[in-house]
Design an enzyme around this catalytic site. Structure first.
Site, short mmCIF file in Angstrom:
data_model
loop_
_atom_site.label_atom_id
_atom_site.label_comp_id
_atom_site.label_asym_id
_atom_site.label_seq_id
_atom_site.Cartn_x
_atom_site.Cartn_y
_atom_site.Cartn_z
N ARG A 107 97.73 0.37 27.02
CA ARG A 107 99.06 0.28 26.42
C ARG A 107 99.05 -0.74 25.28
O ARG A 107 98.34 -1.75 25.36
CB ARG A 107 99.99 -0.20 27.53
CG ARG A 107 101.45 -0.31 27.17
CD ARG A 107 102.11 1.01 27.20
NE ARG A 107 103.56 0.89 27.22
CZ ARG A 107 104.36 1.82 26.71
NH1 ARG A 107 103.87 2.91 26.16
NH2 ARG A 107 105.66 1.68 26.78
N THR A 380 105.05 12.42 23.28
CA THR A 380 103.90 11.78 23.89
C THR A 380 103.00 12.96 24.22
O THR A 380 103.39 14.10 24.03
CB THR A 380 104.36 11.02 25.13
OG1 THR A 380 105.15 9.95 24.68
CG2 THR A 380 103.23 10.51 26.00
N ASP A 422 110.15 0.29 23.48
CA ASP A 422 110.09 0.40 24.94
C ASP A 422 110.35 -0.93 25.64
O ASP A 422 110.53 -0.99 26.85
CB ASP A 422 108.74 0.96 25.40
CG ASP A 422 108.72 2.49 25.39
OD1 ASP A 422 109.78 3.09 25.19
OD2 ASP A 422 107.64 3.07 25.60
N SER A 451 106.40 1.22 30.48
CA SER A 451 106.24 2.63 30.13
C SER A 451 106.67 3.53 31.29
O SER A 451 106.63 3.12 32.45
CB SER A 451 104.76 2.89 29.82
OG SER A 451 104.52 4.26 29.68
N SER A 452 107.05 4.75 30.95
CA SER A 452 107.33 5.75 31.99
C SER A 452 106.16 6.70 32.20
O SER A 452 106.23 7.59 33.06
CB SER A 452 108.56 6.58 31.61
OG SER A 452 109.67 5.77 31.46
N GLY A 472 107.67 13.01 27.62
CA GLY A 472 109.09 13.24 27.87
C GLY A 472 109.90 11.97 28.03
O GLY A 472 111.01 12.01 28.56
N GLY A 473 109.35 10.82 27.60
CA GLY A 473 110.12 9.57 27.68
C GLY A 473 110.55 9.32 29.11
O GLY A 473 109.75 9.43 30.05
O1 DON Z 1 105.70 4.87 27.42
C1 DON Z 1 106.78 5.45 27.47
O2 DON Z 1 107.45 5.54 28.47
C2 DON Z 1 107.29 6.12 26.21
N1 DON Z 1 106.79 5.44 25.06
C3 DON Z 1 106.89 7.55 26.24
C4 DON Z 1 107.44 8.30 25.08
C5 DON Z 1 107.44 9.75 25.24
O3 DON Z 1 107.09 10.29 26.25
C6 DON Z 1 107.95 10.50 24.07
N2 DON Z 1 107.83 11.88 24.23
N3 DON Z 1 108.49 12.59 24.81
#
Ligand code: DON
Length: 569
Positions: A107, A380, A422, A451-452, A472-473
């Protein structure tokens, strides 16, 4: 302020043990899988046909799953620049054929000159544009160091052999997909805005079948191939990053680059019924949250109720509401914040948390203004790989938002992340995914942002069972959770489990986001009467996963929501 707090367990374990007794008896899902029939020697599932091909070629050449993962990570940086990256970070979960486990945290980190209130204006209000776009949004990239460390520990082929395919794609070009034609064209405005005066990166007009050559990126990959870590964190590329930061007012210094180290962490392990779940510990919130979710629903008869039935949706939503509330207050970088991990993943804790929900009425996330519903931004990327011996790798990697900060490093040909968003920029201010956070996830120099991302591997009876993950955030955790339930509880094969419509609740906003057409109208009406609020969204997640069927074949699940491609042999 909130009706749900996460402190009950820490205050009164005895109460929990008593309450847990009230939850007894569980139904075990039976498994019946489609036999995809073809692939026994290995499989790669990733977001782009060209990156899946690179991975498969490496496996066929005698490389193992980690060799293929490194090659796919670099290939994605070339062919899938919205999320594949050199300038971002991610997580890797590894399980060898003999059951050895490892998790790698690559990360990004806050630059040394970052500060807690760096995204607040003089009146103390959060200026979210600054954490989302432009030079200040970027954390110190971790992907290259992560790939170097993973390869040093587990790789079989030479470093040059695993980097070369990406270099070839950058230098010789690759065919862009139809959806990329549209996406690259739409991107023009932002790229111009955040890269004034730069002519390189993405040309203005694209047509179907265009091939894309990226010579600056090829040069950077050549340096990485020849010098490893130093090809990126020192020398020419570090000079380019520094020059980029100076020209755009960013914070990443050469010192930050030199100091960046990815980190092996103790894998997070839990159980769901007969399955062992191997997942990512903090700095991911996803692993802890996934185990909490599985613990929360384990004793409910989901398979009897059925997929996306009203009872299933209600229990899953109530579990998600509670788990995301925990995420907001208890999770952050473990190097900087003491995460109460062992309490949170204790099954008794989750059962206690589920005690107070009412079948007649939705629990309210209550009293606060709703945050924004997460945007549709699947940028992502996740890939899953199994090799001939049965070694498995699950990697989720990202720039955060699609194309990250939009800033590409002049002369080096890659984009920088916008991962600083984040962090919790200000307590109570939601990030781009509507997630809330507090002290645990505040900005500190050198700290990793929560992070998720939830790369995960499951075992059954000591054997590999599933490799799974998604972008997917904030919805990552729920998509991984529901994909696992689809297979274990609802007897779906891997592709069907990936295809199935998902829904999502994240505590705040107090809304159930559901994929268009994902819930039967009767189910939805019934739940609306109990106070659940639904909001439709086009897509949730882009899961790329592999299931080892009971016949020993691999069944891939490549998400049809994107260009995702499974290739096996
Ligand atoms: O690490 C995380 O949780 C976010 N930066 C992930 C971002 C993400 O999945 C964007 N796409 N859908």
């Amino acid at each position: 302020m909130h009706s749900i707090t996460a402190t009950g367990f820490i205050k009164g374990k005895v109460v929990l043990i008593v309450l847990s007794v009230l939850f007894s008896g569980c139904l075990r899902g039976s498994l019946s899988k489609n036999n995809s029939g073809e692939y026994k020697k290995g499989m790669v599932v990733s977001a782009h046909p060209s990156s899946s091909k690179v991975g498969l070629d490496i496996l066929k050449k005698g490389g193992n799953a980690v060799d293929a993962a490194v090659a796919v990570q670099f290939a994605l940086a070339v062919v899938y620049p919205g999320a594949g990256n050199l300038g971002g970070g991610g997580f890797m979960v590894y399980r060898s054929a003999s059951g050895e486990l490892a998790t790698l945290d690559f990360r990004e980190k806050a630059p040394g000159k970052a500060s807690r209130d760096m995204y607040l204006d003089s009146s103390g209000n959060a200026v979210t544009e600054m954490s989302l776009f432009g030079h200040l949004a970027a954390g110190v990239p971790g992907s290259v160091d992560g790939m170097v460390k993973a390869h040093e520990k587990f790789g079989k082929l030479s470093w040059a052999e695993v980097v070369q395919p990406a270099l070839d794609l950058a230098r010789k070009g690759f065919p862009i997909t139809d959806s990329q034609v549209e996406e690259f064209t739409e991107l023009q405005e932002n790229i111009k805005k955040y890269n004034p005066g730069k002519s390189y990166f993405i040309k203005e007009k694209w047509a179907k079948g265009d091939s894309w050559i990226q010579e600056d990126l090829a040069k950077t990959l050549e340096l990485i191939r020849d010098k490893g870590r130093d090809g990126f964190y020192a020398g020419e590329v570090a000079d380019h990053i520094e020059a980029e930061m100076i020209s755009g007012g960013g914070l990443i210094s050469k010192e930050d680059l030199k100091n960046y180290q990815s980190q092996w962490r103790e894998p997070l392990i839990g159980n769901y019924k007969d399955y062992k779940v191997i997942t990512m510990p903090p700095t991911s919130s996803g692993g802890i949250a996934l185990l909490q979710l599985l613990n929360s629903v384990e004793e409910f008869p989901l398979s009897k109720w059925g997929h996306n039935s009203d009872s299933t949706v209600q229990v899953v939503v109530e579990a998600e509401r509670r788990v995301y509330a925990d995420r907001a207050s208890h999770l952050g970088d473990p190097d900087f914040y003491k995460v109460p991990q062992k309490y949170l993943v204790n099954p008794i804790y989750s059962k206690y948390r589920m005690k107070d929900f009412n079948w007649e009425k939705a629990t309210l996330s209550t009293d606060i203004k709703a945050g924004e519903v997460p945007k549709e931004n699947e940028e992502t990327t996740h890939f899953s790989i199994v090799d001939r011996e049965g070694n498995a790798v699950s990697v989720t990697t990202t720039l955060n938002g699609g194309y990250g900060s939009m800033v590409f490093v002049k002369g080096a040909g890659f984009l920088l992340n916008n991962e600083m968003d984040d962090f919790s920029v200000k307590p109570g201010t939601p990030n781009m995914y509507g997630l809330l956070g507090g002290e645990a996830n505040s900005i500190v120099p050198g700290k990793r942002m929560l992070s998720s991302m939830t790369p995960t591997i499951l075992e059954k009876g000591g054997e590999l069972f599933m490799v799974v993950g998604t972008p997917g955030g904030s919805t990552i955790i729920t998509s991984v959770f529901q994909t696992i339930l689809n297979v274990i509880e609802f007897d779906m094969g891997m592709q069907a489990a990936v295809n199935a419509k998902k829904f999502h609740h994240q505590w705040y906003p107090d809304v159930v986001t559901v994929e268009q057409g994902g819930l039967d109208t009767l189910v939805r009406n019934k739940l609306e009467k109990k106070g659940y609020i639904f909001k439709e969204r086009k897509a949730i997640g882009r899961v790329d996963a592999i299931l080892k069927t009971q016949w020993g074949y691999y069944e891939g699940g490549a998400d049809p929501r994107g260009d995702d491609t499974k290739m096996g042999w």
